[in-house]
Scaffold this motif. Structure first.
Motif, short mmCIF file in Angstrom:
data_model
loop_
_atom_site.label_atom_id
_atom_site.label_comp_id
_atom_site.label_asym_id
_atom_site.label_seq_id
_atom_site.Cartn_x
_atom_site.Cartn_y
_atom_site.Cartn_z
N ASN A 1 25.92 13.24 4.23
CA ASN A 1 25.10 13.13 5.28
C ASN A 1 25.45 14.40 6.31
O ASN A 1 24.57 15.33 6.56
CB ASN A 1 25.19 11.90 5.92
CG ASN A 1 24.00 11.89 6.80
OD1 ASN A 1 22.77 12.21 6.82
ND2 ASN A 1 24.27 11.32 8.21
N CYS B 1 31.83 6.83 7.70
CA CYS B 1 31.61 8.33 8.20
C CYS B 1 31.30 8.07 9.77
O CYS B 1 30.64 7.30 10.06
CB CYS B 1 30.89 9.30 7.72
SG CYS B 1 30.95 10.96 8.57
N CYS C 1 31.27 14.39 3.73
CA CYS C 1 30.28 13.38 4.23
C CYS C 1 29.10 13.85 3.53
O CYS C 1 28.44 15.23 4.13
CB CYS C 1 30.27 12.94 5.41
SG CYS C 1 28.79 11.93 5.74
N CYS D 1 29.15 9.44 11.53
CA CYS D 1 27.80 9.70 11.50
C CYS D 1 27.21 8.48 11.15
O CYS D 1 25.65 8.51 11.17
CB CYS D 1 27.36 10.69 10.68
SG CYS D 1 27.15 10.60 9.02
#
Ligand SMILES: [Zn+2]
Length: 213
Positions: A45, A7, A43, A9
């Motif tokens: 997160n 991802c 995701c 991030c």
């Protein structure tokens, strides 16, 4: 099998990705492929939605269908592939084309005829919007078609005519039937042959640079 999905991030998470699905055995896949939720992962997160494409075999035994899905990013690699599949496996490239082809089969239509109708729509779109990158997808029969033959039509979605919006267009079912008649009589006509590259039948083959064919 488990696949890693990176991802933006900086988090990488794993998702269970099927390598083969059977639409008779698990029909819930059909709806997921149709509405675009198939192989969508958030995701854990940051919540960003990912729609990664991985190679996949889709079988639909009751329809005599066996498809290999080639991820869109492998399109050029597929054209360069020397080895041909020996069985009757047909190829589709990208999930959108997978959804399109399954809708064609679901509606009992002939893929070669649908792809040639798309070609006419591409030519028409290129006349009105020569600058735009156009994509055309089969969507389904219109409601009128389900009730009776009057006004029956096939609905296609055109991406790229207008910014950020999908245009709809309808082709009379009578034109489909006429083209299907041509295909039955002359399956080796130039248009129909040009739509196919090995086991890949798609209007996308008409847009190929000549050196790949
Ligand atoms: Zn993330």
């Amino acid at each position: 099998m488990k696949r890693k999905i990176p991802c933006l991030c900086d988090n990488t998470f794993t998702a269970e990705i099927p390598e083969e699905i059977d639409l008779d055995r698990d029909s819930s896949y059909l709806g997921e492929i149709e509405n675009g939720s198939f192989m969508s992962f958030s995701c854990p997160n940051c919540g960003k939605l990912h729609k990664p494409e991985f190679p996949l075999v889709v079988t639909w035994p009751s329809k005599g269908l066996r498809l290999e899905l080639i991820p869109e990013q492998d399109r050029m690699g597929f054209y360069r592939r020397k080895k041909e599949k020996g069985d009757n496996t047909e190829a589709v490239i990208g999930y959108i084309e997978l959804a399109d082809r399954l809708a064609v089969i679901r509606d009992g239509l002939e893929p070669a005829v649908i792809e040639s109708l798309k070609y006419y729509l591409y030519l028409k779109a290129a006349e009105t919007s020569p600058e735009n990158e156009i994509n055309i997808w089969y969507h389904g029969r219109t409601a009128a078609a389900a009730q009776d033959g009057e006004g029956a039509a096939l609905e296609f979605h055109i991406q790229g005519l207008k910014e950020n919006s999908m245009a709809l267009t309808h082709i009379p079912f009578s034109l489909y039937e006429k083209t299907a008649g041509d295909y039955a009589k002359h399956p080796r006509a130039e248009l129909f042959i040009s739509l196919r590259h090995k086991n890949y039948l798609s209007v996308q083959n008409m847009m190929l640079p000549g050196n790949l064919k």
